[in-house]
Design a protein around this motif. Structure first.
Motif, PDB file in Angstrom:
ATOM      1  N   MET A 168       0.827  -1.211   0.000  1.00 22.72           N
ATOM      2  CA  MET A 168       0.000   0.000   0.000  1.00 22.72           C
ATOM      3  C   MET A 168       0.859   1.257   0.000  1.00 22.72           C
ATOM      4  N   ILE A 169       1.926   1.254   0.786  1.00 21.30           N
ATOM      5  CA  ILE A 169       2.824   2.416   0.814  1.00 21.30           C
ATOM      6  C   ILE A 169       3.505   2.590  -0.534  1.00 21.30           C
ATOM      7  N   ALA A 170       3.965   1.489  -1.127  1.00 24.72           N
ATOM      8  CA  ALA A 170       4.628   1.571  -2.433  1.00 24.72           C
ATOM      9  C   ALA A 170       3.676   2.116  -3.492  1.00 24.72           C
ATOM     10  N   ILE A 171       2.442   1.650  -3.498  1.00 33.10           N
ATOM     11  CA  ILE A 171       1.467   2.120  -4.489  1.00 33.10           C
ATOM     12  C   ILE A 171       1.120   3.578  -4.251  1.00 33.10           C
ATOM     13  N   TYR A 172       0.962   3.983  -2.986  1.00 32.73           N
ATOM     14  CA  TYR A 172       0.638   5.385  -2.691  1.00 32.73           C
ATOM     15  C   TYR A 172       1.765   6.312  -3.136  1.00 32.73           C
ATOM     16  N   VAL A 173       3.004   5.939  -2.829  1.00 34.88           N
ATOM     17  CA  VAL A 173       4.139   6.789  -3.216  1.00 34.88           C
ATOM     18  C   VAL A 173       4.270   6.825  -4.734  1.00 34.88           C
ATOM     19  N   TRP A 174       4.031   5.705  -5.402  1.00 36.28           N
ATOM     20  CA  TRP A 174       4.088   5.663  -6.858  1.00 36.28           C
ATOM     21  C   TRP A 174       3.021   6.559  -7.478  1.00 36.28           C
ATOM     22  N   MET A 175       1.795   6.509  -6.917  1.00 33.00           N
ATOM     23  CA  MET A 175       0.722   7.365  -7.437  1.00 33.00           C
ATOM     24  C   MET A 175       1.009   8.838  -7.155  1.00 33.00           C
ATOM     25  N   SER A 176       1.589   9.139  -6.009  1.00 33.71           N
ATOM     26  CA  SER A 176       1.958  10.521  -5.705  1.00 33.71           C
ATOM     27  C   SER A 176       3.035  11.019  -6.646  1.00 33.71           C
ATOM     28  N   GLU A 177       3.974  10.148  -6.977  1.00 36.97           N
ATOM     29  CA  GLU A 177       5.023  10.533  -7.918  1.00 36.97           C
ATOM     30  C   GLU A 177       4.433  10.804  -9.300  1.00 36.97           C
ATOM     31  N   ARG A 178       3.472  10.000  -9.704  1.00 34.75           N
ATOM     32  CA  ARG A 178       2.834  10.220 -11.006  1.00 34.75           C
ATOM     33  C   ARG A 178       2.055  11.531 -11.014  1.00 34.75           C
ATOM     34  N   ARG A 179       1.424  11.850  -9.886  1.00 36.21           N
ATOM     35  CA  ARG A 179       0.602  13.058  -9.829  1.00 36.21           C
ATOM     36  C   ARG A 179       1.445  14.322  -9.739  1.00 36.21           C
ATOM     37  N   TYR A 180       2.457  14.325  -8.897  1.00 35.86           N
ATOM     38  CA  TYR A 180       3.220  15.536  -8.608  1.00 35.86           C
ATOM     39  C   TYR A 180       4.609  15.541  -9.234  1.00 35.86           C
ATOM     40  N   GLY A 181       4.977  14.458  -9.902  1.00 34.67           N
ATOM     41  CA  GLY A 181       6.312  14.396 -10.488  1.00 34.67           C
ATOM     42  C   GLY A 181       7.342  13.929  -9.472  1.00 34.67           C
ATOM     43  N   GLY A 182       8.486  13.552  -9.993  1.00 39.02           N
ATOM     44  CA  GLY A 182       9.552  13.090  -9.113  1.00 39.02           C
ATOM     45  C   GLY A 182      10.126  14.228  -8.292  1.00 39.02           C
ATOM     46  N   GLY A 183      10.664  13.899  -7.167  1.00 41.23           N
ATOM     47  CA  GLY A 183      11.262  14.909  -6.305  1.00 41.23           C
ATOM     48  C   GLY A 183      12.698  15.174  -6.680  1.00 41.23           C
ATOM     49  N   ALA A 184      13.281  16.131  -6.005  1.00 40.58           N
ATOM     50  CA  ALA A 184      14.684  16.464  -6.261  1.00 40.58           C
ATOM     51  C   ALA A 184      15.604  15.323  -5.839  1.00 40.58           C
ATOM     52  N   GLN A 185      15.154  14.470  -4.965  1.00 45.48           N
ATOM     53  CA  GLN A 185      15.994  13.362  -4.529  1.00 45.48           C
ATOM     54  C   GLN A 185      16.227  12.347  -5.645  1.00 45.48           C
ATOM     55  N   ASP A 186      15.429  12.394  -6.735  1.00 44.16           N
ATOM     56  CA  ASP A 186      15.635  11.492  -7.858  1.00 44.16           C
ATOM     57  C   ASP A 186      16.704  11.994  -8.824  1.00 44.16           C
ATOM     58  N   ASP A 187      17.113  13.240  -8.674  1.00 46.33           N
ATOM     59  CA  ASP A 187      18.114  13.828  -9.555  1.00 46.33           C
ATOM     60  C   ASP A 187      19.441  13.938  -8.808  1.00 46.33           C
ATOM     61  N   GLU A 188      20.484  13.368  -9.351  1.00 45.64           N
ATOM     62  CA  GLU A 188      21.783  13.385  -8.666  1.00 45.64           C
ATOM     63  C   GLU A 188      22.409  14.773  -8.620  1.00 45.64           C
ATOM     64  N   ASP A 189      22.035  15.651  -9.554  1.00 43.36           N
ATOM     65  CA  ASP A 189      22.601  16.999  -9.600  1.00 43.36           C
ATOM     66  C   ASP A 189      21.689  18.048  -8.994  1.00 43.36           C
ATOM     67  N   ALA A 190      20.723  17.655  -8.197  1.00 41.05           N
ATOM     68  CA  ALA A 190      19.730  18.581  -7.655  1.00 41.05           C
ATOM     69  C   ALA A 190      20.320  19.427  -6.533  1.00 41.05           C
ATOM     70  N   GLU A 191      19.773  20.623  -6.398  1.00 41.81           N
ATOM     71  CA  GLU A 191      20.138  21.522  -5.304  1.00 41.81           C
ATOM     72  C   GLU A 191      19.055  21.459  -4.224  1.00 41.81           C
TER      73      GLU A 191
END
Length: 138
Positions: free
Chosen positions: A51-74
């Motif tokens: 359930m947590i995995a599906i919720y986080v996956w759906m949130s990522e689809r809705r709001y886009g990936g966070g800065a933690q997914d980008d290695e060069d993020a500030e």
């Protein structure tokens, strides 16, 4: 968020496999059959991980990936919208009191359990209707 989805999905897979193996082992070893504490606990844990995995996956689809997914993020790139949250409400407290009474009533008296179920149902209705009444209605 992608890493969180992968982590919880892997934990869910692992606990599901362990639950199946544990069920088969207790079914064959225990003379009484399936062990009725560990098996449901393992499958409930697997369901919660999924359930947590599906919720986080759906949130990522809705709001886009966070800065933690980008290695060069500030650091400042993480600022912004974080999701949809319920308005200020007493409903979670009412639900918690209802659940406490319902589960605490089993060893004490069944009428306390019945009262807890009623209070819990009132809390759930309050929580569901939080966006439909008063200041937050739309």
């Amino acid at each position: 968020m992608r890493a969180n989805v992968i982590i919880f999905a892997l934990i869910g897979c692992f606990v599901t496999v362990v639950g199946v193996v544990y069920t088969l082992l207790t079914l064959n070893v225990d003379p009484g059959g399936i062990e009725w504490v560990g098996v449901p606990a393992l499958f409930a844990l697997a369901a919660m991980c999924w359930m947590i995995a599906i919720y986080v996956w759906m949130s990522e689809r809705r709001y886009g990936g966070g800065a933690q997914d980008d290695e060069d993020a500030e650091v400042h790139e993480e600022a912004g919208h974080k999701g949809v949250f319920a308005p200020y409400s007493w409903a979670p407290l009412v639900c918690a009191v209802g659940a406490s009474l319902a589960f605490g009533g089993f060893p004490i008296a069944y009428w306390i359990t019945a009262l807890g179920i009623v209070v819990g149902m009132i809390g759930v209705v309050m929580w569901v209707m939080a966006y439909s009444v008063g200041h937050n209605s739309h």
